[in-house]
Design an enzyme around this catalytic site. Structure first.
Site, PDB file in Angstrom:
ATOM      1  N   SER A  29       3.314  -1.934  10.385  1.00 29.70           N
ATOM      2  CA  SER A  29       4.765  -1.982  10.607  1.00 29.70           C
ATOM      3  C   SER A  29       5.388  -3.344  10.296  1.00 29.70           C
ATOM      4  CB  SER A  29       5.112  -1.535  12.030  1.00 29.70           C
ATOM      5  OG  SER A  29       4.696  -0.199  12.237  1.00 29.70           O
ATOM      6  N   HIS A  88      -9.560   1.326   4.868  1.00 29.23           N
ATOM      7  CA  HIS A  88      -8.268   1.522   5.531  1.00 29.23           C
ATOM      8  C   HIS A  88      -8.455   2.467   6.713  1.00 29.23           C
ATOM      9  CE1 HIS A  88      -4.179   2.751   6.362  1.00 29.23           C
ATOM     10  NE2 HIS A  88      -3.815   1.616   5.787  1.00 29.23           N
ATOM     11  N   GLY A 123       2.337   2.450  10.738  1.00 29.95           N
ATOM     12  CA  GLY A 123       3.277   3.550  10.552  1.00 29.95           C
ATOM     13  C   GLY A 123       3.959   4.001  11.834  1.00 29.95           C
ATOM     14  N   ASN A 142       0.874  -1.177   0.000  1.00 32.94           N
ATOM     15  CA  ASN A 142       0.000   0.000   0.000  1.00 32.94           C
ATOM     16  C   ASN A 142       0.911   1.227   0.000  1.00 32.94           C
ATOM     17  OD1 ASN A 142      -1.783   2.056   0.542  1.00 32.94           O
ATOM     18  ND2 ASN A 142      -2.274   1.387   2.618  1.00 32.94           N
ATOM     19  N   GLU A 186      -5.489  -4.760  10.675  1.00 34.93           N
ATOM     20  CA  GLU A 186      -4.454  -3.753  10.896  1.00 34.93           C
ATOM     21  C   GLU A 186      -4.767  -2.979  12.173  1.00 34.93           C
ATOM     22  OE1 GLU A 186      -2.485  -2.683   6.848  1.00 34.93           O
ATOM     23  OE2 GLU A 186      -4.202  -1.366   7.144  1.00 34.93           O
ATOM     24  N   LYS A 230       0.252   4.278  -0.360  1.00 41.09           N
ATOM     25  CA  LYS A 230      -0.348   5.502   0.189  1.00 41.09           C
ATOM     26  C   LYS A 230      -0.058   6.683  -0.743  1.00 41.09           C
ATOM     27  CE  LYS A 230      -0.163   3.367   4.666  1.00 41.09           C
ATOM     28  NZ  LYS A 230      -0.083   3.487   6.115  1.00 41.09           N
ATOM     29  N   GLU A 240      -6.849   4.874   7.746  1.00 35.63           N
ATOM     30  CA  GLU A 240      -6.665   6.301   7.431  1.00 35.63           C
ATOM     31  C   GLU A 240      -7.922   6.879   6.785  1.00 35.63           C
ATOM     32  OE1 GLU A 240      -2.934   5.730   5.395  1.00 35.63           O
ATOM     33  OE2 GLU A 240      -2.060   5.162   7.316  1.00 35.63           O
TER      34      GLU A 240
HETATM   35  P1  PGA Z   1       2.728   0.415   7.639  1.00 36.46           P
HETATM   36  O1  PGA Z   1       1.264   0.609   7.004  1.00 36.46           O
HETATM   37  O2  PGA Z   1       3.267  -0.876   7.102  1.00 36.46           O
HETATM   38  O3  PGA Z   1       3.506   1.615   7.195  1.00 36.46           O
HETATM   39  O4  PGA Z   1       2.532   0.364   9.122  1.00 36.46           O
HETATM   40  C1  PGA Z   1       0.401  -0.481   6.808  1.00 36.46           C
HETATM   41  C2  PGA Z   1      -0.902   0.013   6.221  1.00 36.46           C
HETATM   42  O5  PGA Z   1      -1.348   1.105   6.607  1.00 36.46           O
HETATM   43  O6  PGA Z   1      -1.510  -0.662   5.375  1.00 36.46           O
END
Ligand code: PGA
Length: 252
Positions: free
Chosen positions: A212, A95, A173, A9, A167, A11, A97
């Site tokens: 992460s 997601h 992140g 992903n 997640e 982003k 976010e």
């Molecule tokens: P990350 O993000 O691996 O940077 O923690 C995962 C995601 O948001 O899908």
């Protein structure tokens, strides 16, 4: 046997130049990946370019989101039909976010899930709890509620044709990964919840872990019985790191 899936992903990152380098790097290492299916989810505007670059490989391309609507006067939206038209086969929906920054509800996410399916895209449905929800001991209630919104709208069989990504929001992140045991516990809960409705769906659906994931921890996570791969954010922006995660299922 569920084939592991490792999905990147990206982003809101990248330029034509950096994406070209990233995709070239991924392509160069594909020969060393045996078991995993691989997908990448670029920002919308780069999807056609990435589809072209990946032509002739097995790497799938997905959208990071999809409109709940089909077409028409919805300024700023991108439909499942458009994603399909430019060669995408997956769409991430719900997601964290989208849920937390843009206020997308469980019901809205369910409608996006339905829209993705209607146009032949495989939804990657993200679920997960906030830190305070984990601390309150309501992780299962939250994840269960997020799943129920989709099951109520589309039925449990639709889940069997999709991908789920667990997640935990506190792990995205932040560099703070859920331990393999913490993740497995929630993955098992999801599978049991589905099994109570339809054993075949529970057995078939791939449940990815996200938050992460990096080359250094992918193997121990993917070793868990109910973790079928990963949804990778930050670490998917570096070809070598992403490829190492893609190779992790070969070692477990
Ligand atoms: P990350 O993000 O691996 O940077 O923690 C995962 C995601 O948001 O899908």
């Amino acid at each position: 046997m569920r084939q592991p899936l490792v999905a990147g992903n990206w982003k809101m990152n990248g330029t034509r130049e950096t994406i070209q380098m990233l995709v070239d790097g991924i392509k160069a290492g594909l020969g060393e990946v045996a078991k995993a299916e691989i997908a990448v989810c670029p920002p919308y505007v780069y999807i056609p370019m990435v589809v072209d670059m990946l032509a002739g490989t097995h790497v799938a391309v997905g959208g990071q989101d999809v409109s709940d609507q089909e077409s028409g006067a919805y300024t700023g939206e991108v439909s499942g039909a458009m994603l399909r038209d430019v060669g995408a086969s997956y769409a991430i929906v719900g997601h964290s976010e989208r849920r937390s920054i843009y206020g997308e509800s469980d019901a809205f996410t369910a409608r996006k899930f339905a829209a993705a399916r209607r146009f032949g895209l495989t939804p990657i449905l993200c679920v997960g709890e906030l830190l305070e929800e984990r601390e309150q001991g309501i992780t299962e209630a939250v994840v269960g509620r997020q799943l129920d919104a989709v099951i109520d709208l589309e039925g449990v069989a639709a889940i069997g044709e999709a991908v789920i990504a667990y997640e935990p929001v506190w792990a995205i992140g932040t560099g703070k990964t859920a331990s393999p045991e913490q993740a497995q516990e929630v993955h098992a809960f999801i599978r049991q919840k589905l099994a109570a409705l339809d054993a075949g769906v529970a057995e078939k659906v791939r449940i990815l872990y996200g938050g992460s994931v990096k080359a250094a921890n992918a193997e121990e996570l993917f070793r868990m019985p109910d973790i079928d791969g990963g949804l990778i954010g930050g670490a998917s922006l570096q070809a070598d790191e992403f490829l190492a995660i893609c190779r992790a299922p070969d070692a477990v």
